[in-house]
Each structure stands twice: as structure tokens, then as C-alpha cells.
Design a protein around this motif. Structure first.
Motif, PDB file in Angstrom:
ATOM      1  N   ARG A  55       0.761  -1.233  -0.044  1.00  0.00           N
ATOM      2  CA  ARG A  55      -0.039  -0.048   0.060  1.00  0.00           C
ATOM      3  C   ARG A  55       0.733   1.233  -0.066  1.00  0.00           C
ATOM      4  O   ARG A  55       1.907   1.264   0.610  1.00  0.00           O
ATOM      5  N   GLY A  56       0.256   2.431  -0.608  1.00  0.00           N
ATOM      6  CA  GLY A  56       1.105   3.680  -0.878  1.00  0.00           C
ATOM      7  C   GLY A  56       1.603   3.794  -2.119  1.00  0.00           C
ATOM      8  O   GLY A  56       1.919   5.068  -2.358  1.00  0.00           O
ATOM      9  N   GLY A  57       1.390   3.102  -3.107  1.00  0.00           N
ATOM     10  CA  GLY A  57       1.898   3.200  -4.348  1.00  0.00           C
ATOM     11  C   GLY A  57       3.342   2.904  -4.468  1.00  0.00           C
ATOM     12  O   GLY A  57       4.024   3.641  -4.232  1.00  0.00           O
ATOM     13  N   MET A 106      -0.844 -21.927   7.137  1.00  0.00           N
ATOM     14  CA  MET A 106      -1.175 -22.481   5.922  1.00  0.00           C
ATOM     15  C   MET A 106      -0.629 -24.171   5.765  1.00  0.00           C
ATOM     16  O   MET A 106      -1.302 -24.903   4.854  1.00  0.00           O
ATOM     17  N   THR A 107       0.281 -24.318   6.515  1.00  0.00           N
ATOM     18  CA  THR A 107       0.682 -25.874   6.323  1.00  0.00           C
ATOM     19  C   THR A 107       0.034 -26.647   7.419  1.00  0.00           C
ATOM     20  O   THR A 107       0.123 -27.891   7.325  1.00  0.00           O
ATOM     21  N   ALA A 108      -0.592 -26.134   8.566  1.00  0.00           N
ATOM     22  CA  ALA A 108      -1.316 -26.795   9.413  1.00  0.00           C
ATOM     23  C   ALA A 108      -2.502 -27.769   8.957  1.00  0.00           C
ATOM     24  O   ALA A 108      -2.819 -27.456   7.812  1.00  0.00           O
ATOM     25  N   PRO A 109      -2.742 -29.010   9.464  1.00  0.00           N
ATOM     26  CA  PRO A 109      -3.797 -29.673   8.763  1.00  0.00           C
ATOM     27  C   PRO A 109      -4.989 -29.088   8.835  1.00  0.00           C
ATOM     28  O   PRO A 109      -5.555 -28.307   9.919  1.00  0.00           O
ATOM     29  N   GLY A 110      -5.563 -29.032   7.785  1.00  0.00           N
ATOM     30  CA  GLY A 110      -7.100 -28.202   7.441  1.00  0.00           C
ATOM     31  C   GLY A 110      -6.751 -26.841   7.417  1.00  0.00           C
ATOM     32  O   GLY A 110      -7.391 -25.794   7.631  1.00  0.00           O
ATOM     33  N   GLY A 111      -5.381 -26.235   7.092  1.00  0.00           N
ATOM     34  CA  GLY A 111      -4.846 -25.186   7.075  1.00  0.00           C
ATOM     35  C   GLY A 111      -5.434 -24.154   6.036  1.00  0.00           C
ATOM     36  O   GLY A 111      -6.311 -24.512   5.251  1.00  0.00           O
ATOM     37  N   LYS A 112      -5.094 -22.753   6.171  1.00  0.00           N
ATOM     38  CA  LYS A 112      -5.575 -21.977   5.107  1.00  0.00           C
ATOM     39  C   LYS A 112      -4.941 -22.207   3.817  1.00  0.00           C
ATOM     40  O   LYS A 112      -3.656 -22.092   3.782  1.00  0.00           O
ATOM     41  N   GLN A 113      -5.554 -22.184   2.705  1.00  0.00           N
ATOM     42  CA  GLN A 113      -5.210 -22.337   1.411  1.00  0.00           C
ATOM     43  C   GLN A 113      -4.884 -20.802   0.915  1.00  0.00           C
ATOM     44  O   GLN A 113      -4.017 -20.830  -0.028  1.00  0.00           O
ATOM     45  N   VAL A 114      -5.595 -19.839   1.309  1.00  0.00           N
ATOM     46  CA  VAL A 114      -5.583 -18.322   0.670  1.00  0.00           C
ATOM     47  C   VAL A 114      -5.459 -17.490   1.723  1.00  0.00           C
ATOM     48  O   VAL A 114      -5.939 -17.491   2.644  1.00  0.00           O
ATOM     49  N   ALA A 115      -4.275 -16.477   1.401  1.00  0.00           N
ATOM     50  CA  ALA A 115      -4.024 -15.622   2.385  1.00  0.00           C
ATOM     51  C   ALA A 115      -3.967 -14.270   1.809  1.00  0.00           C
ATOM     52  O   ALA A 115      -3.310 -14.203   0.633  1.00  0.00           O
ATOM     53  N   ALA A 116      -4.363 -13.091   2.520  1.00  0.00           N
ATOM     54  CA  ALA A 116      -4.008 -11.735   2.091  1.00  0.00           C
ATOM     55  C   ALA A 116      -3.142 -11.105   3.218  1.00  0.00           C
ATOM     56  O   ALA A 116      -3.454 -11.076   4.141  1.00  0.00           O
ATOM     57  N   VAL A 117      -2.026 -10.323   2.539  1.00  0.00           N
ATOM     58  CA  VAL A 117      -1.314  -9.729   3.673  1.00  0.00           C
ATOM     59  C   VAL A 117      -1.221  -8.226   3.200  1.00  0.00           C
ATOM     60  O   VAL A 117      -1.102  -7.965   1.900  1.00  0.00           O
ATOM     61  N   SER A 118      -1.185  -7.101   3.929  1.00  0.00           N
ATOM     62  CA  SER A 118      -0.742  -5.915   3.578  1.00  0.00           C
ATOM     63  C   SER A 118       0.543  -5.400   3.953  1.00  0.00           C
ATOM     64  O   SER A 118       0.846  -5.517   5.301  1.00  0.00           O
ATOM     65  N   VAL A 119       1.287  -4.840   3.118  1.00  0.00           N
ATOM     66  CA  VAL A 119       2.455  -4.050   3.714  1.00  0.00           C
ATOM     67  C   VAL A 119       2.604  -2.853   2.902  1.00  0.00           C
ATOM     68  O   VAL A 119       2.037  -2.453   1.977  1.00  0.00           O
ATOM     69  N   GLU A 120       2.881  -1.792   4.242  1.00  0.00           N
ATOM     70  CA  GLU A 120       2.283  -0.562   4.064  1.00  0.00           C
ATOM     71  C   GLU A 120       3.697   0.645   3.954  1.00  0.00           C
ATOM     72  O   GLU A 120       4.797  -0.023   3.712  1.00  0.00           O
ATOM     73  N   ASN A 121       3.370   1.694   3.712  1.00  0.00           N
ATOM     74  CA  ASN A 121       4.510   2.787   3.830  1.00  0.00           C
ATOM     75  C   ASN A 121       5.119   2.668   2.505  1.00  0.00           C
ATOM     76  O   ASN A 121       6.365   2.896   2.605  1.00  0.00           O
ATOM     77  N   PHE A 122       4.732   2.642   1.297  1.00  0.00           N
ATOM     78  CA  PHE A 122       5.383   2.794   0.413  1.00  0.00           C
ATOM     79  C   PHE A 122       5.222   4.177  -0.751  1.00  0.00           C
ATOM     80  O   PHE A 122       5.592   4.366  -1.664  1.00  0.00           O
ATOM     81  N   ASP A 123       4.399   5.195   0.179  1.00  0.00           N
ATOM     82  CA  ASP A 123       4.116   6.605  -0.525  1.00  0.00           C
ATOM     83  C   ASP A 123       5.420   7.297  -0.376  1.00  0.00           C
ATOM     84  O   ASP A 123       5.268   8.323   0.500  1.00  0.00           O
TER      85      ASP A 123
END
Lengths: 423, 59
Positions: A46-48, A267-284
Motif C-alpha cells: 500500500r501507498g503506491g 497454511m501448512t497446519a492440517p486443514g489450514g488456510k489455502q488462501v491468504a491476504a497480507v498488507s505491507v504499507e508505507n510505500f508512499d
């Protein structure tokens, strides 16, 4: 609180509408049992984010002249770009990403953009996340609608690394949110923004300065203690003999790596999450952006450390993983008067993972010739971001094409999916 | 500051911090604060700045 009730109702109405559409979409998608193992991580920068620094086209004849003091030096020079091909390199802070690229597990899309051309953070982030063509176009995000399109029988679950789910993952399908310590990730820009805002305030100005000084001392002390106790491996920005004067960025990179490791564990735990969204900020980075070191380099080192942690933590599961980074817009091709860059248009997306098909850049490079710059100022977009996302979702997660064109990215039938991203 | 960040990330949703600032502070909103909020990189950052602005802190 009136607006809150309204938006909740809107979301409810929309989810009903989607539920009906998806019932038929769900039956025809996801026949491939292999897809059950496949993982997707979307990192929103985020931030461009300045694509011309993420993957500096140091071989483009116009690059050094446009960039002046903030140009990344050429291949082989001190602090120079890490060479990908004759034109492109990676920023020297992206050393873990570069190691993956050398194994064919990281590629760049160097002139990619959302359909938004307004250059406003809030609106462009909305468009990036809602998967449409206009801000406020949908109350749900395209990653959430992907889960809907895959149907409940797919069993795919999603998580966001944030205090609350970002728009990209909001919608009818329930998703998890997790953030370290349960709180917000500290906004590294906020202290300096507030210093400017308090500049003429006789009470708040000095109070903030004192507070920050104390916090800075505490941080240095704890970083010193941590590194002595843990004997931590140096973060990527400390390698190659370059030194990073302040302890804060280094600690930032160590934290980012831990965050990547933790997400990988989810994500690797049994029955874990296959899809994830992450934000990294301060690119402005409007002012004092830096070159191979500096403000932007620190943030890129953070991103790189996160990717490194994720890669390490996923272990064998990395082979079934695709990671995509995306930003709301790129930045101006020319350096501005404050050694920074302003809001632009196309930027770079990184596509990583063991599931990746080997290959060069994704999309075309418009070059930085003056005549080719978008509105005589920005890297021209040659690839619609939805095309990249559609290609990843189709090839990697096996999402049906009709669902991609109508549900995940409504009205995007004319936007061609990028082909052959995964092996 | 940390509290305002956590609160902002949780509460901001799709609300526009510039509109929120106008509604909350009205005439007390200074041009400097309004500009700083509008220039924020994310909506949550805009809301953090609003909560930390001198005019809001003295409200």
C-alpha cells in the motif's frame, strides 16, 4: 452510526445476490483434486509502490536520466541492481526474492496496473481489492468472491494478516483475521506525519518529540538484547557488506520474517488456510525515497524478509504455492524536487512460488522513452492486473473461466488472462 | 498513537476519513489537518491522523 447500518444491509443484500449466482458457478468449477493442496498468497503493497525501484530497468537507456539521485546503480556496481536479464534487475534489498528468481521461482510483471487512473490511494486500493473498475464498485473483495466461486465443497479457507480483513477478503464467505499481538501493525510514517502536523503546536509538538525519543531508546535497547539472545541471522538489508545504521529497520526485517514463518504455519497446519491476504504499507515515497539504501530500501527489505519467512516456513508446500505482490499504482518515472516520486500509473508485480512456470517478464515492457510514458510522466500500463490475477486463479486454483469473468472480476470477459503462469 | 492505529484499522471500513473529519470537527478542522488527512496512504492512516490531530485531541 446510520451509515454503518446502511452498509451492513448493503453487504447482506449483495451476499444474497451472489449466493444465487454462485450456486450454478460452484457446480462446474474445481474438479481437480490436486487443487486441494494449492496455496495462494496475495501481498498488497500500500501507498503506491515504485515499480522502477522494485525491478529497476537499469538497461533501459532512459532510466538513469529520469531517476537522477534515486536511480538504482547498474549491474555489478556497488549497491547495484541484481541482474534478471539485459534490461531488468531487482532492488538490492530484495536478496531473498532474487535467490528465488535465480531458481525460476520469481518473475516480474513490470508494467502492470489496475483499471483505475485517478492516482488516489483510497480509490485505487478499492479498485485493486474490489476487482471492479471503479472505487466503491462492490462491497466485497475479489479474493472472497474467489472462495465463493470455488464453492463450499472445495473446503478452501482464507486468512488475512491484519487487525481486520482488508477489502480484498471481505464478503459473504467467512474468513479469519490474525495479527501479531492482536493489534495493528505500527504505521512507520505516522510519527513523521504527526511531527509536521504538530510543528506549530506548543504542547503537542514537544510532547510527541519526548515520546518518540523514549520509544526510540526502548526499541534500540530491546533490539540489542534480542539480537544478543537469539544470535539472529542478519536481515537481508544487512548482507552484502552494506550497513544499516539504525536498529529499527533491522528489527523490522526480523519481525517480517517471523510474520512470514507464522503465516506459513497457519497454511501448512492440517486443514489450514489455502488462501491468504497480507498488507505491507508505507510505500508512499514522495520525499527522500533513497536508492539502494534509504526509506524505500527499508520497506523492500521488510517485504523481502516476509517472503523469505513464508518460503522457509512453507517448506515442501512451497512447490504448490503462488505468491503475488500488487500495489494500487506506480510512481512517476522522473524523480521530483524532494528526491522522491509522486503518484503514477503502472508498477511492478512480483509473482513467486514453487508452482511457477519458468520464464521472463510477464507482459510487455513499454520502455521509458519520453514518447512512451503515460501522460508524459508514468510507466505506461501494458497489462491489466485483473488479467494476471485471473491467470493465477485459473491455472493455479482451477477457478472456472466463466466464474472469473462474471463473479470474481465482473465484466472482465474482454480482459485476457495471462497464460502459462504455473507449470 | 498505538491506540489510534488499532482503533483506526478496526473501525475504518470503507468510510472516508476526510468526510469523517468534516463531520466530527466542522469549522474547527484546519486546512493543514484536512490536507494531511487527505494525503494519507490508506483510509486507516487517515483516520489515525484525524484522531491524533491537534483539533481532535482538544475536543
Amino acid at each position: 452510526m446510520k451509515d454503518m447500518r446502511l452498509s451492513r444491509r448493503q453487504i447482506f443484500a449483495r451476499s444474497l445476490a451472489l449466493g444465487i449466482t454462485l450456486e450454478f458457478a460452484g457446480t462446474q468449477v474445481f474438479a481437480d483434486p490436486l487443487a486441494a493442496k494449492r496455496k495462494l498468497v496475495v501481498i498488497i503493497c500500500r501507498g503506491g509502490q515504485d515499480g522502477l525501484s522494485v525491478s529497476p530497468p537499469v538497461g533501459d537507456p532512459a532510466y538513469a536520466g529520469l531517476r537522477g539521485a534515486i536511480a538504482i546503480p547498474g549491474f555489478g556496481e556497488p549497491g547495484g541492481a541484481l541482474k534478471l536479464d539485459g534490461t531488468f534487475g531487482l532492488h538490492p534489498a530484495l536478496s531473498a526474492t532474487y535467490a528465488l528468481a535465480m531458481k525460476g521461482e520469481a518473475r516480474i510483471a513490470p508494467a502492470i496496473a489496475t483499471p483505475d487512473r485517478e492516482r488516489s490511494h483510497f480509490e485505487a486500493q478499492d479498485v485493486l481489492e474490489n476487482g471492479g473498475t471503479v472505487a466503491y464498485g462492490a462491497a466485497s473483495g475479489w479474493l472472497n468472491r474467489t472462495l465463493t466461486a470455488m464453492g463450499p465443497q472445495s473446503g478452501v479457507k482464507a486468512i488475512s494478516v491484519a487487525a481486520t480483513a482488508p477489502l480484498i477478503l471481505r464478503g459473504p464467505v467467512e474468513t479469519a483475521s490474525w495479527s501479531p499481538g492482536g493489534g495493528a501493525e505500527p504505521d512507520h510514517r505516522l510519527p513523521s506525519i504527526l511531527q509536521d502536523l504538530y510543528a506549530n503546536d506548543p504542547i503537542l509538538g514537544p510532547a510527541l518529540a519526548t515520546g518518540l525519543a523514549t520509544q526510540g531508546m526502548a526499541r534500540s535497547a530491546s533490539a540489542l538484547v534480542n539480537s544478543e539472545i537469539a544470535g539472529e541471522t542478519p536481515a537481508p538489508d544487512m548482507m552484502n557488506g552494506t550497513s544499516s545504521p539504525a536498529p529499527a529497520p533491522r528489527q523490522g526485517a526480523a519481525e517480517a520474517r517471523k510474520l512470514g514463518l507464522t503465516l506459513a504455519a497457519f497454511m501448512t497446519a492440517p486443514g489450514g488456510k489455502q488462501v491468504a491476504a497480507v498488507s505491507v504499507e508505507n510505500f508512499d515515497t514522495h520525499a527522500n525515497q533513497g536508492s539502494s539504501q534509504g526509506q524505500l530500501a527499508t520497506r523492500l527489505a521488510y517485504l523481502d524478509a516476509f517472503i523469505d519467512g513464508l518460503h522457509t516456513g512453507l517448506g515442501p508446500a512451497w512447490a504448490d504455492t503462488v505468491v503475488v505482490t500488487a500495489t494500487e499504482f506506480g510512481r512517476t518515472a522522473r524523480v521530483n524536487g524532494t528526491r522522491g516520486t509522486d503518484h503514477g500509473t503502472a508498477s511492478t508485480a512480483l509473482v513467486l512460488g514453487g508452482a511457477l512456470r519458468h520464464g521472463g517478464i510477464i507482459g510487455d515492457w513499454p520502455t521509458l522513452q519520453t514518447a512512451r510514458l503515460f501522460e508524459n510522466r508514468d510507466t505506461a500500463p501494458t497489462l491489466d492486473m485483473r488479467g494476471l490475477f485471473k491467470g493465477v486463479l485459473r491455472d493455479h486454483l482451477g477457478v472456472d473461466r466463466a466464474a472469473l469473468d462474471t463473479v470474481v472480476f465482473p465484466g472482465s470477459a474482454t480482459i485476457t488472462s495471462v497464460a502459462n503462469i504455473t507449470a | 498513537m498505538a491506540w489510534s492505529e488499532t482503533f483506526a484499522q478496526t473501525a475504518v471500513g470503507e468510510r472516508d476519513p476526510v468526510t469523517l473529519a468534516r463531520n466530527a470537527l466542522g469549522a474547527r478542522l484546519t486546512p493543514l489537518a484536512a490536507k494531511t488527512i487527505a494525503r494519507a496512504e490508506t483510509r486507516a492512516e487517515g483516520l489515525s491522523i484525524l484522531l491524533m490531530s491537534p483539533e481532535f485531541q482538544r475536543r
